[in-house]
Design a protein around this motif. Structure first.
Motif, PDB file in Angstrom:
ATOM      1  N   SER A  95       0.832  -1.214   0.000  1.00  0.00           N
ATOM      2  CA  SER A  95       0.000   0.000   0.000  1.00  0.00           C
ATOM      3  C   SER A  95       0.859   1.253   0.000  1.00  0.00           C
ATOM      4  O   SER A  95       0.523   2.254  -0.638  1.00  0.00           O
TER       5      SER A  95
ATOM      6  N   ASP B  94       0.679   4.239  -2.578  1.00  0.00           N
ATOM      7  CA  ASP B  94       0.526   5.645  -2.201  1.00  0.00           C
ATOM      8  C   ASP B  94       1.527   6.523  -2.941  1.00  0.00           C
ATOM      9  O   ASP B  94       1.192   7.611  -3.432  1.00  0.00           O
TER      10      ASP B  94
ATOM     11  N   PHE C  40     -12.229   1.341   3.203  1.00  0.00           N
ATOM     12  CA  PHE C  40     -11.317   1.193   2.070  1.00  0.00           C
ATOM     13  C   PHE C  40     -12.103   1.218   0.761  1.00  0.00           C
ATOM     14  O   PHE C  40     -11.724   1.886  -0.220  1.00  0.00           O
TER      15      PHE C  40
ATOM     16  N   SER D 250     -13.356   4.725   0.050  1.00  0.00           N
ATOM     17  CA  SER D 250     -12.244   5.571  -0.377  1.00  0.00           C
ATOM     18  C   SER D 250     -11.905   5.336  -1.846  1.00  0.00           C
ATOM     19  O   SER D 250     -11.728   6.281  -2.624  1.00  0.00           O
ATOM     20  N   ASP D 251     -11.820   4.064  -2.243  1.00  0.00           N
ATOM     21  CA  ASP D 251     -11.447   3.744  -3.619  1.00  0.00           C
ATOM     22  C   ASP D 251     -12.538   4.128  -4.620  1.00  0.00           C
ATOM     23  O   ASP D 251     -12.235   4.533  -5.753  1.00  0.00           O
TER      24      ASP D 251
ATOM     25  N   TYR E  71      -9.238   6.435   3.892  1.00  0.00           N
ATOM     26  CA  TYR E  71      -8.175   5.451   3.620  1.00  0.00           C
ATOM     27  C   TYR E  71      -7.290   5.219   4.836  1.00  0.00           C
ATOM     28  O   TYR E  71      -7.017   4.068   5.201  1.00  0.00           O
TER      29      TYR E  71
END
Length: 232
Positions: free
Chosen positions: A86, A90, A184, A187-188, A211
Motif C-alpha cells: 500500500s 501511495d 477502504f 475511499s477507492d 483510507y
C-alpha cells in the motif's frame, strides 16, 4: 481469594496491554496529523514521503507489537506485507502517470489482506451481494474508462470486493477489520469517480481520511486475529 487475585491480575494485564497498544499507535496518529496539517501539493517526492509515513508507522506498530508479545502471527505478517505494498501504491498515485502501477501495488495489498483474513467462514450469500454491488459500481464507471483501465479497474474492483467479503464474513468480534474494509471500499470508489469520471468536491480529503482510517483499523485487528497461531 485466589480467584479474585487472578481476576484482578488479568484485568491489570488487559489494561496494560491496551495502554501499550495505544502508545505504539501514536506514530501513526502523529504522521496522519502531519499529512493533513502540511497538505503538500502533489506531485513531489516530499509529498510522497509524507503520504507514505502513516503506512510505514503501521508497519512499525505491527512489528513492535509482535516483538512485545513474543509472537509474529501469520495474519500480522501478511497485513504487514499488505501495508508495504500500500505504501508503494501511495507513492505511485502521487504521479498521475503512475496510476496504473499504483493500482497493481494496491491489488497486491488486497491479496495479502485476503490471505490474512482466510477463507472461513465462507458466507457465499455475502459474496454474491458484494459481487452484485461491484457489478453495479463498475457499470457506472465503465463509460469513463478507456484502454488498459477497462480490465484493470474491473480486476482491481473484484479483489477489493473479495477483501471486503472476507472481512465482513468474520464474526462480530472482528468489527474493526470489517469497518476498515468498508472504509477502504468507499475511499477507492470516490477516488475512481474523481480520477476517471468527474471531480468530487474535497475528494483528496475524503479519500485520504477514509483510507487512513481503513488501514489503521486493519492493522489494529491483525495482532489479535489469531493468538492460537503463536510462533517462536
Amino acid at each position: 481469594m485466589d480467584i479474585l487475585e487472578t481476576d484482578a491480575r488479568y484485568r491489570r494485564n488487559i489494561a496494560a496491554d491496551a495502554k501499550s497498544r495505544r502508545l505504539k499507535q501514536l506514530p501513526f496518529l502523529a504522521s496522519c496529523g502531519l499529512y493533513f496539517a502540511l497538505w503538500l501539493p502533489e506531485p513531489s517526492w516530499v509529498s510522497a514521503g509524507v503520504k507514505s509515513l502513516p503506512l510505514l508507522s503501521l508497519v512499525w506498530f505491527l512489528m513492535a507489537q509482535a516483538w512485545g508479545d513474543g509472537a509474529w502471527t501469520p495474519a500480522a505478517r501478511r497485513v504487514c506485507w499488505g501495508l508495504m505494498f500500500s505504501s508503494v501504491g501511495d507513492t505511485c498515485l502521487v504521479w498521475p502517470q503512475l496510476f496504473l502501477l499504483g493500482m497493481v501495488a494496491f491489488a497486491l495489498a488486497h491479496v495479502c489482506y485476503i490471505w490474512a483474513l482466510g477463507l472461513r467462514p465462507a458466507r457465499p450469500w455475502l459474496l454474491l451481494l458484494l459481487a452484485l454491488a461491484w457489478a453495479g459500481a463498475y457499470a457506472m464507471l465503465w463509460p469513463c474508462l478507456g484502454g488498459p483501465y477497462v480490465p484493470a479497474v474491473g480486476g482491481y474492483g473484484a479483489l477489493l470486493a473479495a477483501m471486503a467479503w472476507r472481512a465482513l464474513a468474520r464474526p462480530p468480534p472482528h468489527l474493526a477489520v470489517a469497518t476498515g474494509s468498508l472504509l477502504f471500499t468507499a475511499s477507492d470508489l470516490v477516488l475512481a469517480w474523481d480520477h476517471f469520471c468527474a471531480p468530487v468536491p474535497q475528494a483528496r480529503l475524503i479519500v485520504m481520511g477514509s483510507y487512513y482510517m481503513a488501514q489503521g483499523l486493519i492493522a489494529g485487528w491483525a495482532p489479535r486475529a489469531s493468538p492460537r497461531w503463536k510462533e517462536t
